[in-house]
Design a protein around this motif. Structure first.
Motif, PDB file in Angstrom:
ATOM      1  N   ARG A 197       8.255  77.363  58.172  1.00  0.00           N
ATOM      2  CA  ARG A 197       6.849  77.070  57.910  1.00  0.00           C
ATOM      3  C   ARG A 197       6.509  75.690  58.441  1.00  0.00           C
ATOM      4  O   ARG A 197       7.273  74.734  58.244  1.00  0.00           O
ATOM      5  CB  ARG A 197       6.583  77.148  56.405  1.00  0.00           C
ATOM      6  CG  ARG A 197       5.124  76.978  56.004  1.00  0.00           C
ATOM      7  CD  ARG A 197       4.946  77.331  54.534  1.00  0.00           C
ATOM      8  NE  ARG A 197       5.789  76.529  53.670  1.00  0.00           N
ATOM      9  CZ  ARG A 197       5.448  75.312  53.186  1.00  0.00           C
ATOM     10  NH1 ARG A 197       4.292  74.786  53.507  1.00  0.00           N
ATOM     11  NH2 ARG A 197       6.279  74.654  52.404  1.00  0.00           N
ATOM     12  N   ILE A 222       9.168  71.110  60.235  1.00  0.00           N
ATOM     13  CA  ILE A 222       9.307  72.531  59.895  1.00  0.00           C
ATOM     14  C   ILE A 222      10.142  72.668  58.623  1.00  0.00           C
ATOM     15  O   ILE A 222      11.254  72.115  58.541  1.00  0.00           O
ATOM     16  CB  ILE A 222      10.003  73.307  61.028  1.00  0.00           C
ATOM     17  CG1 ILE A 222       9.230  73.162  62.350  1.00  0.00           C
ATOM     18  CG2 ILE A 222      10.164  74.780  60.661  1.00  0.00           C
ATOM     19  CD1 ILE A 222       9.990  73.675  63.564  1.00  0.00           C
ATOM     20  N   GLU A 274      -0.516  73.140  59.727  1.00  0.00           N
ATOM     21  CA  GLU A 274       0.146  73.212  58.422  1.00  0.00           C
ATOM     22  C   GLU A 274       0.032  74.617  57.815  1.00  0.00           C
ATOM     23  O   GLU A 274      -1.050  75.207  57.779  1.00  0.00           O
ATOM     24  CB  GLU A 274      -0.471  72.190  57.465  1.00  0.00           C
ATOM     25  CG  GLU A 274       0.198  72.133  56.121  1.00  0.00           C
ATOM     26  CD  GLU A 274      -0.427  71.103  55.193  1.00  0.00           C
ATOM     27  OE1 GLU A 274      -0.115  71.130  53.984  1.00  0.00           O
ATOM     28  OE2 GLU A 274      -1.234  70.269  55.671  1.00  0.00           O
ATOM     29  N   GLY A 275       1.166  75.147  57.367  1.00  0.00           N
ATOM     30  CA  GLY A 275       1.201  76.462  56.737  1.00  0.00           C
ATOM     31  C   GLY A 275       1.494  77.604  57.677  1.00  0.00           C
ATOM     32  O   GLY A 275       1.805  78.714  57.228  1.00  0.00           O
ATOM     33  N   ASP A 276       1.403  77.382  58.980  1.00  0.00           N
ATOM     34  CA  ASP A 276       1.677  78.458  59.938  1.00  0.00           C
ATOM     35  C   ASP A 276       3.152  78.848  59.904  1.00  0.00           C
ATOM     36  O   ASP A 276       4.037  77.997  59.716  1.00  0.00           O
ATOM     37  CB  ASP A 276       1.312  78.029  61.361  1.00  0.00           C
ATOM     38  CG  ASP A 276      -0.184  78.037  61.613  1.00  0.00           C
ATOM     39  OD1 ASP A 276      -0.926  78.596  60.784  1.00  0.00           O
ATOM     40  OD2 ASP A 276      -0.614  77.492  62.653  1.00  0.00           O
ATOM     41  N   ALA A 277       3.423  80.124  60.115  1.00  0.00           N
ATOM     42  CA  ALA A 277       4.803  80.596  60.231  1.00  0.00           C
ATOM     43  C   ALA A 277       5.348  80.219  61.599  1.00  0.00           C
ATOM     44  O   ALA A 277       4.624  80.214  62.601  1.00  0.00           O
ATOM     45  CB  ALA A 277       4.859  82.104  60.036  1.00  0.00           C
ATOM     46  N   ARG A 335      12.327  82.757  59.339  1.00  0.00           N
ATOM     47  CA  ARG A 335      10.908  82.426  59.330  1.00  0.00           C
ATOM     48  C   ARG A 335      10.736  81.077  58.618  1.00  0.00           C
ATOM     49  O   ARG A 335      10.933  80.975  57.406  1.00  0.00           O
ATOM     50  CB  ARG A 335      10.135  83.531  58.600  1.00  0.00           C
ATOM     51  CG  ARG A 335       8.635  83.335  58.522  1.00  0.00           C
ATOM     52  CD  ARG A 335       8.066  84.464  57.652  1.00  0.00           C
ATOM     53  NE  ARG A 335       6.665  84.252  57.317  1.00  0.00           N
ATOM     54  CZ  ARG A 335       5.653  84.817  57.965  1.00  0.00           C
ATOM     55  NH1 ARG A 335       5.886  85.593  58.995  1.00  0.00           N
ATOM     56  NH2 ARG A 335       4.410  84.608  57.591  1.00  0.00           N
ATOM     57  N   CYS A 358      12.612  74.790  56.686  1.00  0.00           N
ATOM     58  CA  CYS A 358      13.532  75.885  57.009  1.00  0.00           C
ATOM     59  C   CYS A 358      14.929  75.538  56.506  1.00  0.00           C
ATOM     60  O   CYS A 358      15.212  74.380  56.180  1.00  0.00           O
ATOM     61  CB  CYS A 358      13.563  76.139  58.525  1.00  0.00           C
ATOM     62  SG  CYS A 358      14.031  74.707  59.509  1.00  0.00           S
ATOM     63  N   TYR A 384       0.026  74.976  66.575  1.00  0.00           N
ATOM     64  CA  TYR A 384       0.327  75.330  65.196  1.00  0.00           C
ATOM     65  C   TYR A 384      -0.171  74.248  64.234  1.00  0.00           C
ATOM     66  O   TYR A 384      -0.142  73.048  64.551  1.00  0.00           O
ATOM     67  CB  TYR A 384       1.836  75.492  64.989  1.00  0.00           C
ATOM     68  CG  TYR A 384       2.462  76.683  65.673  1.00  0.00           C
ATOM     69  CD1 TYR A 384       1.722  77.593  66.417  1.00  0.00           C
ATOM     70  CD2 TYR A 384       3.838  76.906  65.578  1.00  0.00           C
ATOM     71  CE1 TYR A 384       2.321  78.675  67.034  1.00  0.00           C
ATOM     72  CE2 TYR A 384       4.451  77.988  66.194  1.00  0.00           C
ATOM     73  CZ  TYR A 384       3.689  78.863  66.927  1.00  0.00           C
ATOM     74  OH  TYR A 384       4.285  79.929  67.543  1.00  0.00           O
TER      75      TYR A 384
END
Length: 258
Positions: free
Chosen positions: A10, A26, A86-89, A8, A28, A84
């Motif tokens: 972000r 992203i 900022e902050g979305d998974a 997951r 990750c 999508y």
């Protein structure tokens, strides 16, 4: 590196940088191991889009633990990604595949050639190469996405299909128009461009490494959905095939039958 696992991530930022083309950072763990020319699988949330989308890694920020992808909306999955913020998974897996062999460029003059959505993988490659670099990017029109980024890491030339910027025509037209020469080629883009690059390199007697774009279902070599033809038989299967996701996406041009 072991078996890759879905994680997951972000969304750190996203913006549209040309019509239908989006620039997404992203956060990750992929950033820790990623290398130029590798890709990642990005998973849509919508249940109707079962398969992840393979997207090339454009840039790596290891300090921030972030990777940048630049993609074109091509269907439902990528259209979902474009919404999508900022902050979305965002679920991802990577890094995957074999990238560009960096050691081959030591002490050489190198062409970095990209066409369309094959341009983004050149950015991290240009950042990490320490040799003499000539970057050639082919676009459809005047929307020269990533031009500013690429110009900071090499001498930049452009070609556009409609002649609105740079050389009118393709990247090899730009090579000829500007009287350019190189000892080695790295290229990523649509198949007709890669065929032309392969022929150009063969004619010059120089090595070319090309990154193939293929539809992929798994990204880890299990489904055999992204097989390409090779000039030599595989030692395991004894047929002239290779999996783009695991043996590639980067191949020596002479190794693949395109």
């Amino acid at each position: 590196m072991g078996q890759k696992r879905k994680e997951r991530g972000r969304v750190l930022s996203q913006k549209e940088i040309a019509p239908g083309i989006f620039d997404l950072w992203i956060g990750c763990s992929v950033a820790a191991q990623a290398a130029p020319g590798q890709f990642m699988m990005v998973y849509p949330k919508a249940e109707s889009t079962i398969l992840p989308r393979p997207i090339s890694i454009c840039e790596i920020d290891r300090q921030r633990g972030a990777v940048r992808i630049v993609y074109r909306i091509a269907g439902r999955g990528t259209r979902e990604f474009s919404g999508y913020g900022e902050g979305d998974a965002i679920a991802v897996m990577g890094p995957l595949g074999n990238g560009f062999p960096m050691e081959a460029a030591m002490g050489k003059r190198v062409f970095l050639i990209g066409g369309g959505i094959g341009i983004p993988p050149l950015l991290q490659l240009a950042k990490e190469l320490t040799c003499e670099k000539q970057i050639l990017a082919g676009y459809r029109d005047r929307h020269l996405f990533l031009k500013g980024d690429l110009e900071r890491h090499g001498v930049f030339y452009t070609a556009t299909e409609d002649g609105s910027a740079g050389t009118k025509g393709n990247v090899l037209d730009a090579v000829r128009e500007n009287g350019l020469d190189a000892d080695l080629v790295y290229a990523c883009g649509p198949l007709p461009m890669l065929r032309a690059v392969k022929d150009y390199a063969a004619g010059k007697g120089i090595i070319a490494y090309i990154s193939l774009e293929e539809r992929m279902a798994c990204g880890v070599g299990a489904c055999l959905g992204c097989v390409c033809r090779t000039t030599e038989k595989d030692s395991h299967s004894h047929v002239k095939n290779a999996r783009v996701c695991t043996e590639g996406p980067v191949f020596a041009a002479e190794e693949v039958d395109i």
